[in-house]
Design an enzyme around this catalytic site. Structure first.
Site, PDB file in Angstrom:
ATOM      1  N   GLY A  80     -27.435  -2.689  49.040  1.00 53.39           N
ATOM      2  CA  GLY A  80     -26.489  -3.445  48.227  1.00 53.39           C
ATOM      3  C   GLY A  80     -25.803  -2.603  47.173  1.00 53.39           C
ATOM      4  N   THR A  81     -26.519  -1.667  46.583  1.00 50.23           N
ATOM      5  CA  THR A  81     -25.926  -0.828  45.545  1.00 50.23           C
ATOM      6  C   THR A  81     -24.769   0.004  46.101  1.00 50.23           C
ATOM      7  OG1 THR A  81     -27.930  -0.712  44.198  1.00 50.23           O
ATOM      8  CG2 THR A  81     -26.363   1.100  43.969  1.00 50.23           C
ATOM      9  N   ASN A 159     -29.071 -12.470  40.336  1.00 48.04           N
ATOM     10  CA  ASN A 159     -30.365 -11.941  40.761  1.00 48.04           C
ATOM     11  C   ASN A 159     -31.490 -12.241  39.788  1.00 48.04           C
ATOM     12  OD1 ASN A 159     -28.558  -9.972  39.396  1.00 48.04           O
ATOM     13  ND2 ASN A 159     -30.424  -8.772  39.229  1.00 48.04           N
ATOM     14  N   GLN A 187     -28.305 -11.493  46.776  1.00 47.86           N
ATOM     15  CA  GLN A 187     -29.336 -12.523  46.637  1.00 47.86           C
ATOM     16  C   GLN A 187     -29.100 -13.722  47.558  1.00 47.86           C
ATOM     17  OE1 GLN A 187     -32.207 -12.578  44.834  1.00 47.86           O
ATOM     18  NE2 GLN A 187     -31.849 -10.474  44.197  1.00 47.86           N
ATOM     19  N   SER A 207     -27.928  -6.742  51.362  1.00 41.61           N
ATOM     20  CA  SER A 207     -28.980  -5.737  51.466  1.00 41.61           C
ATOM     21  C   SER A 207     -30.137  -6.317  52.257  1.00 41.61           C
ATOM     22  CB  SER A 207     -29.452  -5.316  50.065  1.00 41.61           C
ATOM     23  OG  SER A 207     -30.271  -4.175  50.132  1.00 41.61           O
ATOM     24  N   HIS A 209     -33.348  -5.786  52.611  1.00 39.61           N
ATOM     25  CA  HIS A 209     -34.709  -6.021  52.106  1.00 39.61           C
ATOM     26  C   HIS A 209     -34.834  -7.299  51.286  1.00 39.61           C
ATOM     27  CE1 HIS A 209     -34.539  -4.644  47.747  1.00 39.61           C
ATOM     28  NE2 HIS A 209     -33.366  -4.265  48.193  1.00 39.61           N
ATOM     29  N   THR A 245     -24.721   9.981  59.587  1.00 37.08           N
ATOM     30  CA  THR A 245     -25.344   9.396  60.771  1.00 37.08           C
ATOM     31  C   THR A 245     -25.978   8.060  60.426  1.00 37.08           C
ATOM     32  OG1 THR A 245     -25.805  11.589  61.654  1.00 37.08           O
ATOM     33  CG2 THR A 245     -27.082   9.757  62.571  1.00 37.08           C
ATOM     34  N   CYS A 333     -34.642  -3.543  39.133  1.00 33.65           N
ATOM     35  CA  CYS A 333     -33.944  -2.292  38.843  1.00 33.65           C
ATOM     36  C   CYS A 333     -33.998  -1.936  37.364  1.00 33.65           C
ATOM     37  CB  CYS A 333     -32.482  -2.387  39.283  1.00 33.65           C
ATOM     38  SG  CYS A 333     -32.266  -2.813  41.011  1.00 33.65           S
TER      39      CYS A 333
END
Length: 395
Positions: A80-81, A159, A187, A207, A209, A245, A333
Site C-alpha cells: 500500500g505504501t 486505519n 483498510q 495491500s 496483508h 521483476t 507504522c
C-alpha cells in the site's frame, strides 16, 4: 524461539487485524508452486518464464474481476505504501509544471509524506480538516478545488479509528471538476465494496496483508487514460509503469486472498459488526470515562478504537500482551512514536486523552468468547493503571 514464546503462558487472542492479518491456508497453497515448480521470470520467453507469466496474468484478471476494471488498469507493487507513493507522485509529476493537491490531515503517512515530498518541490498542498468522527466532507473538498488542482487524495476508511469516508460523493465532486481522484483503500479490502466504477475513483491502492494475503505485495488501480509518471526505473514490467521483476508468488497470493475475501465479504462483515458492537458496548459500559473514537455507524466492521482516561497506551498494551491479548494504540507504522496519534489530534481529542488510545481490530479468528475474555480482563487492567497514575500525581 518465538513459537515457544507465543505458545507459552495464557492463550493468545489476536486483536490487531488492522495492522496485518495471518496468511489464509488457501493463499499459502496457491503461492507454493511459484516458489518451486513455476519459478521462472515472467519476462522470459522460455517455457518456465511463460508459466510464471501465465500465473501473473491470471492473478491480474482475478483482481480486475473484484475491482470491476480492466486487467491492464492494474499495477502490482510492493504494498500500500508504494501504491500511494506512485499514485500521488506519479499523477502530480506527470503533468507539466507544479500545481495544487488536496488531501486530508487524517491520511496514512504514505499519503501525507508523499504530499510533503511534492510540497518541497513547489506543489501547493491543502490539508482538509476532519470532523469529530474523523470524516472528510465532500463540500470541503469542493470548496478547496483551485484552477490548478492536479489531484485529490482521500482515504476510503481510516486505519486508526475505522471511519468510512463518503468516497463516491467525493469522487463525484472530483469528476465534476475534472480532477483525478485517488483513494487509499488499504483498510477496505475484504470489508467494503471495491467496485471502482461505483466508487468513481481514478486511482485506488490496496495491500495484500490486510486481507489474509502475504506482506510485501500490493496493487494500484489506475483508470485508463490517466497520466502517470513511473517512479521506479530499470525495466519495462507492468506496462512500463513499475520496473522490477514481479513478485509472482506474492501477486498470486494477493489475487487469491482478495477473491476469497470478496466472496465472503458481506457475511463476514455482518459477523464482525456483531462482535464489534458487543465489544464496544462492553468497554463503554465497564470503564468509566471511556470514549469511542470514530464514527458510530460509518466505520469498518472490525474496528473498535477507544480513548481511556489516565492511561498510557504503551503500558496498557504491554499489560494486555502479558494476558495474551495482542492489540495496538494507533497505526502499526507509528507505534514507536511518543506523540499522540495525528488522527486523534485532527479529530479534536486532547493530547492527555489521546495518549490513552486503544485499537482492537477484529478478524476471522475472533469469536464471542474472545470478546468476553477481553471484557473480563481489560477493565481491571485499566483500573490498575489509573490507580497508579493517581498515586503518582499525589506523591
Amino acid at each position: 524461539m518465538m513459537d515457544v514464546l507465543l505458545n507459552s503462558g495464557p492463550r493468545r487472542l489476536y486483536f490487531d487485524h488492522a495492522a496485518t492479518t495471518p496468511l489464509a491456508p488457501e493463499v499459502i497453497a496457491a503461492m507454493l508452486p511459484y516458489f518451486n515448480a513455476s519459478y521462472g521470470n515472467p519476462s522470459s520467453v522460455h517455457a518456465e518464464g511463460r508459466l510464471a507469466h501465465e500465473g501473473l496474468e491470471a492473478a491480474r484478471r482475478q483482481v480486475a474481476a473484484v475491482l470491476h476494471c480492466r486487467p491492464q488498469e492494474l499495477i502490482f507493487t510492493s504494498g500500500g505504501t508504494e501504491s500511494d507513493n506512485l499514485a500521488l507522485k506519479g499523477v502530480a509529476l506527470a503533468q507539466q509544471g507544479v500545481g495544487h493537491i488536496i488531501t486530508s490531515v487524517a491520511e496514512h503517512h504514505a499519503v501525507l509524506h508523499s504530499a510533503e515530498y511534492l510540497a518541497h518541490r513547489g506543489f501547493k498542498v491543502t490539508y482538509l480538516p476532519v470532523d469529530r468522527f474523523g470524516m472528510v466532507s465532500p463540500d470541503a473538498v469542493a470548496a478547496a478545488i483551485q484552477p490548478d488542482t492536479r489531484l485529490i487524495s482521500i482515504m476510503y476508511a481510516n486505519n486508526e479509528v475505522g471511519t468510512i469516508n463518503p468516497i463516491a460523493q467525493i469522487a463525484a465532486v472530483a469528476q465534476r471538476a475534472a480532477v483525478p481522484f485517488h483513494s487509499d483503500a488499504v483498510q477496505a479490502g475484504g470489508s467494503l465494496d471495491l467496485d471502482v466504477d461505483r466508487l468513481g475513483v481514478d486511482l485506488l491502492a490496496l495491500s495484500a496483508h490486510k486481507f489474509y494475503g502475504p506482506k510485501g505485495v500490493g496493487v494500484l488501480y489506475v483508470r485508463g487514460g490517466s497520466r502517470l509518471l513511473y517512479q521506479q526505473s530499470g525495466g519495462s514490467q507492468e506496462s512500463k509503469r513499475r520496473a522490477g521483476t514481479e513478485n509472482v508468488a506474492g501477486i498470486v497470493g494477493l489475487a487469491t486472498a482478495l477473491t476469497i475475501a470478496e466472496g465472503k465479504r458481506e457475511a463476514e462483515a455482518a459477523r464482525l459488526r456483531g462482535l464489534r458492537e458487543r465489544l464496544i458496548g462492553g468497554v463503554l459500559g465497564s470503564i468509566p470515562g471511556a470514549i469511542l473514537n470514530g464514527h458510530p455507524v460509518e466505520r469498518l466492521p472490525g474496528n473498535a478504537n477507544f480513548c481511556l482516561p489516565d492511561v498510557e497506551a504503551e503500558t496498557l498494551l504491554l499489560r494486555l500482551d502479558l494476558l495474551g491479548i495482542a492489540a495496538s494504540s494507533a497505526s502499526a507504522c507509528t507505534s514507536g512514536a511518543v506523540e499522540p496519534s495525528h488522527v486523534l489530534r485532527a479529530m479534536g481529542i486532547p493530547d492527555a486523552l489521546a495518549v490513552g488510545s486503544l485499537r482492537l481490530s477484529l478478524g476471522a479468528s475472533n469469536t464471542e468468547a474472545d470478546i468476553d475474555y477481553v471484557l473480563a480482563k481489560l477493565p481491571a487492567v485499566v483500573n490498575k493503571l489509573q490507580s497508579l497514575k493517581l498515586r503518582e500525581r499525589s506523591s
